[in-house]
Design a protein around this motif. Structure first.
Motif, PDB file in Angstrom:
ATOM      1  N   CYS A 261       0.740  -0.994   0.130  1.00  9.55           N
ATOM      2  CA  CYS A 261       0.012   0.104  -0.128  1.00  9.55           C
ATOM      3  C   CYS A 261       0.953   1.111  -0.184  1.00  9.55           C
ATOM      4  O   CYS A 261       1.618   1.579   1.031  1.00  9.55           O
ATOM      5  N   ARG A 263      -0.178   4.151  -0.013  1.00  7.93           N
ATOM      6  CA  ARG A 263      -0.268   5.393   0.936  1.00  7.93           C
ATOM      7  C   ARG A 263       0.230   5.435   2.179  1.00  7.93           C
ATOM      8  O   ARG A 263       0.552   6.535   2.699  1.00  7.93           O
ATOM      9  N   SER A 267       1.315   9.069   2.020  1.00  6.92           N
ATOM     10  CA  SER A 267       0.298  10.152   2.475  1.00  6.92           C
ATOM     11  C   SER A 267      -0.911   9.764   3.438  1.00  6.92           C
ATOM     12  O   SER A 267      -1.881   9.055   3.217  1.00  6.92           O
ATOM     13  N   PRO A 268      -0.505   9.907   4.684  1.00  5.51           N
ATOM     14  CA  PRO A 268      -1.205   9.662   5.776  1.00  5.51           C
ATOM     15  C   PRO A 268      -2.225  10.884   5.875  1.00  5.51           C
ATOM     16  O   PRO A 268      -2.548  11.882   5.070  1.00  5.51           O
ATOM     17  N   CYS A 279      -4.790   6.163   6.629  1.00  5.04           N
ATOM     18  CA  CYS A 279      -5.190   6.483   5.018  1.00  5.04           C
ATOM     19  C   CYS A 279      -6.537   6.984   5.453  1.00  5.04           C
ATOM     20  O   CYS A 279      -7.199   6.795   6.359  1.00  5.04           O
ATOM     21  N   CYS A 280      -7.217   7.085   4.219  1.00 10.12           N
ATOM     22  CA  CYS A 280      -8.750   7.661   4.477  1.00 10.12           C
ATOM     23  C   CYS A 280      -9.517   6.740   4.582  1.00 10.12           C
ATOM     24  O   CYS A 280     -10.827   7.087   4.852  1.00 10.12           O
ATOM     25  N   CYS A 326     -10.903  -1.625   0.737  1.00  8.98           N
ATOM     26  CA  CYS A 326     -10.081  -0.650   0.204  1.00  8.98           C
ATOM     27  C   CYS A 326      -9.712  -0.941  -1.160  1.00  8.98           C
ATOM     28  O   CYS A 326      -9.421  -1.882  -1.692  1.00  8.98           O
ATOM     29  N   SER A 328      -7.805   1.323  -3.566  1.00  4.85           N
ATOM     30  CA  SER A 328      -7.014   1.923  -3.889  1.00  4.85           C
ATOM     31  C   SER A 328      -6.547   1.576  -5.345  1.00  4.85           C
ATOM     32  O   SER A 328      -5.931   0.551  -5.411  1.00  4.85           O
TER      33      SER A 328
END
Length: 337
Positions: A261, A263, A267-268, A279-280, A326, A328
């Motif tokens: 992953c 993310r 990008s947390p 993540c989101c 998820c 993504s």
């Protein structure tokens, strides 16, 4: 234009940081062992966990977020930027709630843009008054995403409960008008259309509407369902518009869940009250890696909680609850004007 704007934000330091992140992520996948060099190149910060609408699949809209809700204060935001700004390339000012409910949002945008960070936010479009639109453009915001999940009020309100489509369209018109008036190429305006069973017949119409309004892009997104154990009336009938397949009485992702992953390396997300989550998809901050009220960002980013979580991703991702739903990399279909 949008891509060029993002590339202009890159510095030698940020580029080197991104390379370090990429190399450490690649090595982590190959050796199934945690490597981490560098700091996140992207970040999502939550200005507000409150929302003015009641969308049925949204935790904020259905009041299903755990804990106290509220707005991020500007002091916490400044602290985050001071600790991350040197290596941050992309900032999203959005997580669960409606960002424009926070009256310090414009100050947040200006500070991020002033730090040479590509800055975006997403809105349901109900606060795009002339005054707010002027302030958006003057703030230097790079990207504005506006949710429009229907081209007629009866269809739109089936998901955007409590929403007013005419008000949203009027707001988009104001954005386009003020960009021209102020001779600004920013923000890059995107209409986001969440494909549902209730609105899938209007996909051609939303593309036409986007062209008529003069936005830069229309994006068709697939929907996430909260409960995968039973059928959901919102899931589209068209297979290409859904991220799931329905098998033996439950939903499964079409795409196989792999032990990786990007993310979690790049990008947390930071909640309005300063919790850092992977993540989101961690809507309720169940996997908080630490709190910025008591700990510095860099200590959390390279701390044991994050390290252990990344190692779980590399070896047993399917056991992590937020990962099982998820999508993504498979959840967005883009249609240009």
């Amino acid at each position: 234009m949008d891509a060029c704007c993002l590339l202009r934000k890159l510095t030698i330091r940020k580029t080197w940081n991104f390379l370090l992140l990429s190399i450490s992520y690649f090595l982590s996948i190959v050796f199934k062992k945690h490597f981490l060099w560098g700091y996140p190149s992207g970040l999502a910060i939550e200005p507000s966990s409150l929302c003015n609408l009641s969308c049925p699949e949204c935790p904020a809209g259905t009041n299903n977020l755990s804990g106290v809700k509220g707005f991020m204060d500007i002091e916490l935001f400044n602290k985050i930027l001071d600790e991350t700004g040197l290596f941050l390339t992309f900032l999203t000012l959005y997580f669960q709630g409606e960002p424009f409910l926070n009256n310090r949002l414009f100050d947040m945008i200006k500070r991020a843009v002033g730090r040479n960070i590509y800055t975006a936010t997403s809105t349901n479009g109900h606060f795009l008054t002339n005054e707010n639109v002027r302030r958006i453009i003057e703030s230097g915001l790079d990207r504005l995403i506006i949710s429009v999940d229907g081209t007629t009020q009866d269809v739109y309100e089936k998901y955007r409960a409590g929403g007013d489509l005419k008000k949203v369209i009027s707001g988009i018109e104001k954005v386009v008008k003020w960009k021209k008036k102020l001779h600004s190429s920013k923000p890059f305006v995107i209409i986001s259309f969440l494909a549902l069973r209730t609105n899938e017949h209007q996909i051609k119409d939303i593309k036409k509407l986007g062209k008529k309004l003069g936005v830069d892009k229309v994006v068709i997104k697939t929907a996430q369902v909260k409960d995968m154990s039973c059928r959901n009336d919102l899931v589209p009938t068209s297979e290409k518009l859904t991220r799931y397949k329905f098998i033996d009485g439950h939903y499964e992702l079409k795409k196989k869940l792999t032990n990786r992953c990007w993310r979690v390396w790049s990008s947390p997300v930071i909640t309005y009250n300063g919790k850092i989550v992977p993540c989101c998809f961690d809507k309720n901050a169940e996997h908080s890696m630490g709190e910025l009220a008591t700990t510095g960002f860099r200590d959390i980013w390279k701390g044991d909680s994050f390290k252990n979580f990344r190692e779980r991703i590399l070896n047993e991702r399917k056991t992590i609850n937020i990962c099982r739903n998820c999508t993504s990399g498979q959840n967005i279909f883009v249609r240009k004007r």
